[in-house]
Design an enzyme around this catalytic site. Structure first.
Site, PDB file in Angstrom:
ATOM      1  CB  ALA A  12     112.897 -27.984 -40.443  1.00 28.68           C
ATOM      2  CB  ALA A  13     115.104 -30.960 -44.375  1.00 27.91           C
ATOM      3  N   GLY A  14     116.761 -31.995 -41.417  1.00 22.70           N
ATOM      4  CA  GLY A  14     117.855 -32.847 -40.956  1.00 22.70           C
ATOM      5  C   GLY A  14     117.351 -33.993 -40.091  1.00 22.70           C
ATOM      6  CB  ILE A  16     118.022 -33.291 -34.692  1.00 26.35           C
ATOM      7  CG1 ILE A  16     119.329 -33.963 -34.246  1.00 26.35           C
ATOM      8  CG2 ILE A  16     117.258 -32.757 -33.484  1.00 26.35           C
ATOM      9  CD1 ILE A  16     120.311 -33.038 -33.550  1.00 26.35           C
ATOM     10  NE  ARG A  94     135.425 -31.290 -36.413  1.00 23.23           N
ATOM     11  CZ  ARG A  94     136.383 -31.052 -35.510  1.00 23.23           C
ATOM     12  NH1 ARG A  94     137.626 -30.984 -35.878  1.00 23.23           N
ATOM     13  NH2 ARG A  94     136.072 -30.902 -34.246  1.00 23.23           N
ATOM     14  CD  GLN A 114     119.920 -19.644 -38.151  1.00 22.41           C
ATOM     15  OE1 GLN A 114     119.821 -20.187 -37.053  1.00 22.41           O
ATOM     16  NE2 GLN A 114     119.882 -20.335 -39.290  1.00 22.41           N
ATOM     17  CG  ASP A 161     125.925 -33.173 -22.687  1.00 24.42           C
ATOM     18  OD1 ASP A 161     126.692 -33.889 -23.323  1.00 24.42           O
ATOM     19  OD2 ASP A 161     125.473 -32.092 -23.129  1.00 24.42           O
ATOM     20  CG  HIS A 189     126.798 -30.358 -26.218  1.00 27.24           C
ATOM     21  ND1 HIS A 189     126.443 -31.570 -25.697  1.00 27.24           N
ATOM     22  CD2 HIS A 189     126.895 -30.548 -27.547  1.00 27.24           C
ATOM     23  CE1 HIS A 189     126.314 -32.450 -26.679  1.00 27.24           C
ATOM     24  NE2 HIS A 189     126.587 -31.854 -27.813  1.00 27.24           N
TER      25      HIS A 189
HETATM   26  P1  NAX Z   1     121.795 -32.952 -40.123  1.00 23.80           P
HETATM   27  O1  NAX Z   1     122.992 -32.642 -40.932  1.00 23.80           O
HETATM   28  O2  NAX Z   1     121.050 -34.208 -40.334  1.00 23.80           O
HETATM   29  O3  NAX Z   1     120.734 -31.764 -40.287  1.00 23.80           O
HETATM   30  C1  NAX Z   1     121.094 -30.435 -40.192  1.00 23.80           C
HETATM   31  C2  NAX Z   1     120.205 -29.656 -41.129  1.00 23.80           C
HETATM   32  O4  NAX Z   1     120.451 -28.276 -40.901  1.00 23.80           O
HETATM   33  C3  NAX Z   1     120.475 -29.932 -42.600  1.00 23.80           C
HETATM   34  O5  NAX Z   1     119.273 -30.302 -43.222  1.00 23.80           O
HETATM   35  C4  NAX Z   1     121.013 -28.604 -43.110  1.00 23.80           C
HETATM   36  O6  NAX Z   1     120.604 -28.338 -44.443  1.00 23.80           O
HETATM   37  C5  NAX Z   1     120.401 -27.629 -42.141  1.00 23.80           C
HETATM   38  N1  NAX Z   1     121.101 -26.354 -42.023  1.00 23.80           N
HETATM   39  C6  NAX Z   1     122.419 -26.117 -42.090  1.00 23.80           C
HETATM   40  N2  NAX Z   1     122.663 -24.813 -42.009  1.00 23.80           N
HETATM   41  C7  NAX Z   1     121.486 -24.207 -41.863  1.00 23.80           C
HETATM   42  C8  NAX Z   1     121.094 -22.857 -41.754  1.00 23.80           C
HETATM   43  N3  NAX Z   1     121.995 -21.870 -41.770  1.00 23.80           N
HETATM   44  N4  NAX Z   1     119.780 -22.582 -41.623  1.00 23.80           N
HETATM   45  C9  NAX Z   1     118.881 -23.559 -41.625  1.00 23.80           C
HETATM   46  N5  NAX Z   1     119.183 -24.860 -41.751  1.00 23.80           N
HETATM   47  C10 NAX Z   1     120.472 -25.177 -41.862  1.00 23.80           C
HETATM   48  O7  NAX Z   1     122.270 -32.801 -38.611  1.00 23.80           O
HETATM   49  P2  NAX Z   1     121.539 -33.280 -37.285  1.00 23.80           P
HETATM   50  O8  NAX Z   1     121.949 -34.659 -36.976  1.00 23.80           O
HETATM   51  O9  NAX Z   1     120.083 -32.971 -37.376  1.00 23.80           O
HETATM   52  O10 NAX Z   1     122.251 -32.349 -36.196  1.00 23.80           O
HETATM   53  C11 NAX Z   1     122.035 -30.954 -36.187  1.00 23.80           C
HETATM   54  C12 NAX Z   1     123.033 -30.286 -35.243  1.00 23.80           C
HETATM   55  O11 NAX Z   1     122.838 -30.736 -33.904  1.00 23.80           O
HETATM   56  C13 NAX Z   1     124.485 -30.565 -35.566  1.00 23.80           C
HETATM   57  O12 NAX Z   1     125.207 -29.356 -35.461  1.00 23.80           O
HETATM   58  C14 NAX Z   1     124.909 -31.508 -34.462  1.00 23.80           C
HETATM   59  O13 NAX Z   1     126.283 -31.440 -34.208  1.00 23.80           O
HETATM   60  C15 NAX Z   1     124.096 -30.979 -33.309  1.00 23.80           C
HETATM   61  N6  NAX Z   1     123.921 -31.847 -32.149  1.00 23.80           N
HETATM   62  C16 NAX Z   1     123.882 -31.254 -30.917  1.00 23.80           C
HETATM   63  C17 NAX Z   1     123.648 -31.961 -29.764  1.00 23.80           C
HETATM   64  C18 NAX Z   1     123.585 -31.282 -28.432  1.00 23.80           C
HETATM   65  O14 NAX Z   1     123.454 -31.985 -27.425  1.00 23.80           O
HETATM   66  N7  NAX Z   1     123.671 -29.953 -28.309  1.00 23.80           N
HETATM   67  C19 NAX Z   1     123.501 -33.429 -29.802  1.00 23.80           C
HETATM   68  C20 NAX Z   1     123.121 -33.962 -31.137  1.00 23.80           C
HETATM   69  C21 NAX Z   1     123.770 -33.279 -32.317  1.00 23.80           C
HETATM   70  O15 NAX Z   1     125.054 -33.831 -32.507  1.00 23.80           O
END
Ligand code: NAX
Length: 327
Positions: A12-14, A16, A94, A114, A161, A189
């Site tokens: 939630a702090a990321g 997206i 990654r 989860q 997509d 995806h």
């Molecule tokens: P960010 O790195 O900005 O945010 C991810 C957040 O998740 C971080 O704040 C991190 O602390 C938190 N996190 C990591 N592990 C966790 C866990 N076990 N429990 C709770 N929180 C956890 O990444 P963001 O740009 O927001 O992207 C999030 C994910 O979406 C990535 O894996 C990214 O690859 C994926 N995406 C998927 C897409 C799709 O179409 N399916 C498109 C967009 C995006 O690339």
């Protein structure tokens, strides 16, 4: 007036999350008459938890009429407690020098934990959307880790997509996105996904006939949609976030409120349709009604399409085999 529903969001702090939470709280996902309680999960890391508190402060400061409560936590059993919707966005990105196989393993650990927590504490009707990559395999792992929940409750996000493909077709034909019907994206995806406009129509006219250019399909359209994520990173220095959040909203809204007979793309556990082995988390054309999705049936798969579908299916099968020992 409606009772509030519980929406869990991980990561939630990321980035997206930052585009997603405010739209959920304003009613864009579940409707302007549906109050929500946000249950936000972040990793048990001081910086992440502090950033999460900052996001919660901003949610507070919006004074959204539909937002009944916000909970921030590092415990999946708190975040998923009685959740009606769960958007699993957080994942392990990654890192430098990390192989795809390592990425799969690291994420498999997150999504088994989860999935178990959802199994133990979520609503039995919870609708789960996995956004965190590798999204299809992470969704598969969560589903397998939640044996007491119906498998159909677990989905993966192919909607970005799908939306990317819609706009490429709109640009090519010079028509409006809103007039394009019956487009879909098959498979994983990942760059192997197969965006398919063979059945698409614009005001009843065949898109395939309008474009009539298989060379463009194979050598421009598919690579453009397939590599769009990389192109965004290249341009922005950061991965897609607002468009990913938008796609997550679209996916959940249509699943919950219906797609009005229109095709949308969802990654769902296969029921064997189109020869995709049962259980494989695969992008299919679906329609949604009364909170349920249905895979569109009876579409002809030509030779080119079958080749593409096989490639993306093989990739998913390899991913599944690589994490099989963990389930
Ligand atoms: P960010 O790195 O900005 O945010 C991810 C957040 O998740 C971080 O704040 C991190 O602390 C938190 N996190 C990591 N592990 C966790 C866990 N076990 N429990 C709770 N929180 C956890 O990444 P963001 O740009 O927001 O992207 C999030 C994910 O979406 C990535 O894996 C990214 O690859 C994926 N995406 C998927 C897409 C799709 O179409 N399916 C498109 C967009 C995006 O690339």
């Amino acid at each position: 007036s409606k009772q509030p529903v519980r929406v869990a969001v991980t990561g939630a702090a990321g980035q997206i999350g930052y585009s997603l939470l405010f739209r959920i709280a304003s009613g864009e996902m579940l409707g302007k008459d549906q109050p929500v309680i946000l249950q936000l999960l972040e990793i048990p890391n001081e910086k992440a938890q502090q950033a999460l508190q900052g996001v919660i402060m901003e949610l507070d400061d919006c004074a959204f009429p539909l937002l009944h409560d916000v909970i921030g936590t590092d415990d999946p059993n708190v975040a998923f407690k009685d959740a009606d919707y769960a958007l699993l966005v957080g994942a392990r990105p990654r890192g430098p020098g990390m192989e795809r196989a390592d990425l799969l393993q690291e994420n498999a650990k997150i999504f088994t934990v989860q999935g178990k927590a959802l199994n133990d504490v979520a609503s039995r009707d919870v609708k789960v959307l996995v956004v965190g990559n590798p999204a299809n395999t992470n969704a598969y792992i969560a589903m397998k880790s939640a044996p007491d929940l119906p498998a159909k409750n677990f989905t993966a996000m192919l909607r970005l997509d799908h939306n990317r493909a819609l706009t490429q077709v709109a640009k090519k034909t010079g028509k409006a996105v809103k007039d394009i019907k019956n487009l879909t994206v098959w498979g994983n995806h990942s760059p192997t996904m197969y965006a398919d406009y063979r059945f698409a129509t614009i005001n009843g006219e065949s898109v395939k006939d309008m474009i009539n250019d298989q060379e463009w399909n194979a050598n421009t359209f598919l690579p453009t949609v397939g590599k769009r994520g990389a192109a965004i990173i290249e341009a922005r220095g950061l991965s897609s976030a607002a468009s990913a959040a938008n796609a997550a909203i679209d996916h959940m809204r249509d699943w919950a409120l219906g797609s009005n007979g229109e095709w949308v793309t969802m990654g769902v556990p296969s029921d064997g349709s189109y020869g995709i082995p049962e259980g494989v988390m695969f992008g299919f054309p679906v329609t949604c009604e009364n909170g349920e999705y249905k895979i569109v049936q009876g579409l002809e798969i030509d030779e080119f399409s079958q080749e593409r579908i096989n490639i993306t299916l093989n990739e998913l099968t390899e991913e599944r085999d690589a994490i099989a020992h963990l389930l």
